[in-house]
Design a protein around this motif. Structure first.
Motif, PDB file in Angstrom:
ATOM      1  N   VAL A   1     -11.357  -3.161   1.245  1.00 13.18           N
ATOM      2  CA  VAL A   1     -10.098  -2.837   0.560  1.00 13.18           C
ATOM      3  C   VAL A   1     -10.357  -2.767  -0.946  1.00 13.18           C
ATOM      4  CG1 VAL A   1      -7.701  -3.519   0.172  1.00 13.18           C
ATOM      5  CG2 VAL A   1      -8.807  -4.025   2.378  1.00 13.18           C
ATOM      6  N   ASP A   2     -10.031  -1.625  -1.530  1.00  9.86           N
ATOM      7  CA  ASP A   2     -10.278  -1.405  -2.958  1.00  9.86           C
ATOM      8  C   ASP A   2      -8.988  -1.573  -3.759  1.00  9.86           C
ATOM      9  OD1 ASP A   2     -12.865  -0.846  -2.231  1.00  9.86           O
ATOM     10  OD2 ASP A   2     -12.590   1.325  -2.253  1.00  9.86           O
ATOM     11  N   ILE A   3      -9.064  -2.420  -4.770  1.00 13.14           N
ATOM     12  CA  ILE A   3      -7.909  -2.767  -5.604  1.00 13.14           C
ATOM     13  C   ILE A   3      -8.300  -2.601  -7.069  1.00 13.14           C
ATOM     14  CG2 ILE A   3      -6.405  -4.684  -6.317  1.00 13.14           C
ATOM     15  CD1 ILE A   3      -6.783  -5.861  -3.498  1.00 13.14           C
TER      16      ILE A   3
ATOM     17  N   LEU B   1      -3.113  -3.030  -7.999  1.00 12.20           N
ATOM     18  CA  LEU B   1      -2.693  -1.841  -7.273  1.00 12.20           C
ATOM     19  C   LEU B   1      -3.734  -1.513  -6.205  1.00 12.20           C
ATOM     20  CD1 LEU B   1      -1.651   0.416 -10.300  1.00 12.20           C
ATOM     21  CD2 LEU B   1      -0.131  -0.945  -8.839  1.00 12.20           C
ATOM     22  N   LEU B   2      -3.265  -1.184  -5.022  1.00 13.54           N
ATOM     23  CA  LEU B   2      -4.151  -0.816  -3.928  1.00 13.54           C
ATOM     24  C   LEU B   2      -4.624   0.623  -4.102  1.00 13.54           C
ATOM     25  CD1 LEU B   2      -5.362  -1.375  -1.079  1.00 13.54           C
ATOM     26  CD2 LEU B   2      -3.185  -0.553  -0.149  1.00 13.54           C
TER      27      LEU B   2
ATOM     28  N   ASP C   1       1.903  -1.951  -3.487  1.00 17.36           N
ATOM     29  CA  ASP C   1       1.915  -1.107  -4.682  1.00 17.36           C
ATOM     30  C   ASP C   1       0.623  -0.313  -4.819  1.00 17.36           C
ATOM     31  OD1 ASP C   1       4.437  -1.878  -5.469  1.00 17.36           O
ATOM     32  OD2 ASP C   1       3.710  -3.563  -6.662  1.00 17.36           O
ATOM     33  N   MET C   2       0.758   0.970  -5.126  1.00 23.74           N
ATOM     34  CA  MET C   2      -0.372   1.864  -5.336  1.00 23.74           C
ATOM     35  C   MET C   2      -0.137   2.665  -6.612  1.00 23.74           C
ATOM     36  SD  MET C   2      -0.951   3.396  -1.488  1.00 23.74           S
ATOM     37  CE  MET C   2      -2.604   4.006  -1.919  1.00 23.74           C
TER      38      MET C   2
ATOM     39  N   ASP D   1      -2.480 -13.100  -5.243  1.00 22.89           N
ATOM     40  CA  ASP D   1      -1.793 -11.825  -5.014  1.00 22.89           C
ATOM     41  C   ASP D   1      -2.774 -10.756  -4.548  1.00 22.89           C
ATOM     42  OD1 ASP D   1       0.690 -12.795  -5.595  1.00 22.89           O
ATOM     43  OD2 ASP D   1       0.758 -12.005  -7.652  1.00 22.89           O
ATOM     44  N   GLU D   2      -3.937 -10.696  -5.186  1.00 22.01           N
ATOM     45  CA  GLU D   2      -4.947  -9.704  -4.803  1.00 22.01           C
ATOM     46  C   GLU D   2      -5.457  -9.969  -3.389  1.00 22.01           C
ATOM     47  OE1 GLU D   2      -6.486  -8.910  -9.398  1.00 22.01           O
ATOM     48  OE2 GLU D   2      -7.472 -10.411  -8.126  1.00 22.01           O
ATOM     49  N   ARG D   3      -5.628 -11.237  -3.073  1.00 21.35           N
ATOM     50  CA  ARG D   3      -6.079 -11.605  -1.723  1.00 21.35           C
ATOM     51  C   ARG D   3      -5.032 -11.192  -0.678  1.00 21.35           C
ATOM     52  NH1 ARG D   3     -10.104 -14.969  -0.337  1.00 21.35           N
ATOM     53  NH2 ARG D   3     -10.295 -15.594  -2.524  1.00 21.35           N
TER      54      ARG D   3
END
Length: 317
Positions: free
Chosen positions: A257-259, A267-268, A123-124, A238-240
């Motif tokens: 990786v930026d979230i 969201l990525l 998801d972005m 989930d973020e990991r």
């Protein structure tokens, strides 16, 4: 994988443009401390011999780089084309590279990498792309209207990223970029994030360190280079998983990786193939540089001899 190398250090080069940069210095120092022969290769000083039987990379003054075991690419966006050409050349020579040229290239193309992420169910924020300025109005509505983010397809450290707070401002920014023949994305602005994001540092398929970056007052970009502040934060499973999967989709051994966190879940934002070490090492106290060196050792099946010396630094800049 190359044959197992024991009892002697590896010959490892950091391929970049600035030998004084914190990240490059730390990697060189970490490799030296692990008993390796380290060298800095300036991208601008390398040139190639394209040959079927004997591909080569030469260095300033005619030195042939024929005995390298590994290369750690640290390629800035402005050097992507030539830097990746050099990485491909080292690959053709049988040199182990920590991030392959194909992975770096696709990570630098924000449109292509976004398409890959969405294809792999990551998801972005809603993102739009158009070639013609005639489509500007619908493009803005496509991502939920203003405020929205306008991003140049090539950019890093927050450069080439603009927040347009009104529809009129968005139209002006988009049409101005289009008049310069610049390719850009428009992206939904996630208010819930409140000027923060998560930088997850991924090495060899594992999240090894995480920081939360908070934008400076009056700024919406959380990048450290734009004055943002870093702090240690705990992430969810989930973020990991998102961070690990994003790096895997782009085939990156090392990635930043930026979230961002939103009401609809994490969201990525994007993936950086040459993430900086200074902010995350300072905030977490973790030795990320040594982790990168051990990833090279793992890739080459090299085992450290505990008595290896540390006087193995070579500088040919």
């Amino acid at each position: 994988m190359q044959d197992e190398k024991q009892n002697t250090g590896l010959k490892i080069a950091v391929l970049a443009t600035n030998p004084e940069l914190y990240s490059n210095q730390r990697i060189l120092e970490a490799g030296e401390e692990r008993g390796h022969q380290m060298m800095f290769l300036n991208i601008k000083h390398c040139y190639m011999r394209l040959d079927t039987t004997k591909p080569e990379v030469h260095y300033r003054g005619g030195k042939v780089l024929s005995e390298l075991d590994a290369v750690i690419p640290r390629i800035r966006p402005s050097a992507t084309f030539y830097g990746c050409a050099l990485v491909r050349q080292f690959e053709a020579m049988g040199v182990y590279v920590l991030n392959r040229a194909s992975a770096i290239t696709q990570s630098r193309d924000k449109l292509y990498s976004s398409q890959l992420m969405i294809k792999n169910s990551l998801d972005m924020p809603i993102t739009g792309f158009a070639n013609s300025p005639l489509d500007t109005s619908d493009l803005i509505e496509m991502v939920g209207g203003a405020p929205l983010i306008v991003k140049l397809l090539e950019g890093a450290q927050g450069r080439g990223v603009v927040l347009a707070e009104t529809k009129k401002a968005a139209e002006s920014v988009i049409n101005a970029f289009k008049s310069l023949n610049a390719n850009l994305l428009v992206q939904e602005f996630i208010k819930d994030a409140q000027g923060t994001d998560l930088r997850c540092f991924v090495i060899d398929g594992k999240v090894v360190a995480v920081i939360q970056r908070r934008a400076a007052p009056g700024e919406f970009r959380a990048n450290i280079h734009q004055g943002g502040e870093a702090s240690v934060v705990k992430i969810t499973q989930d973020e990991r998983k998102i961070a690990v999967k994003a790096a895997k989709v782009l085939d990156l051994k090392v990635a930043g990786v930026d979230i961002i966190r939103s009401r609809r879940g994490p969201l990525l934002l994007e993936v950086n193939s040459s993430p900086g070490l200074e902010g995350i090492e300072d905030a977490t106290g973790k030795d990320i540089a040594t982790m990168m060196i051990t990833a090279v050792e793992k890739g080459l099946n090299w085992k450290r001899e505990l008595s290896a010396g540390t006087d193995n630094m070579v500088n040919i800049t």
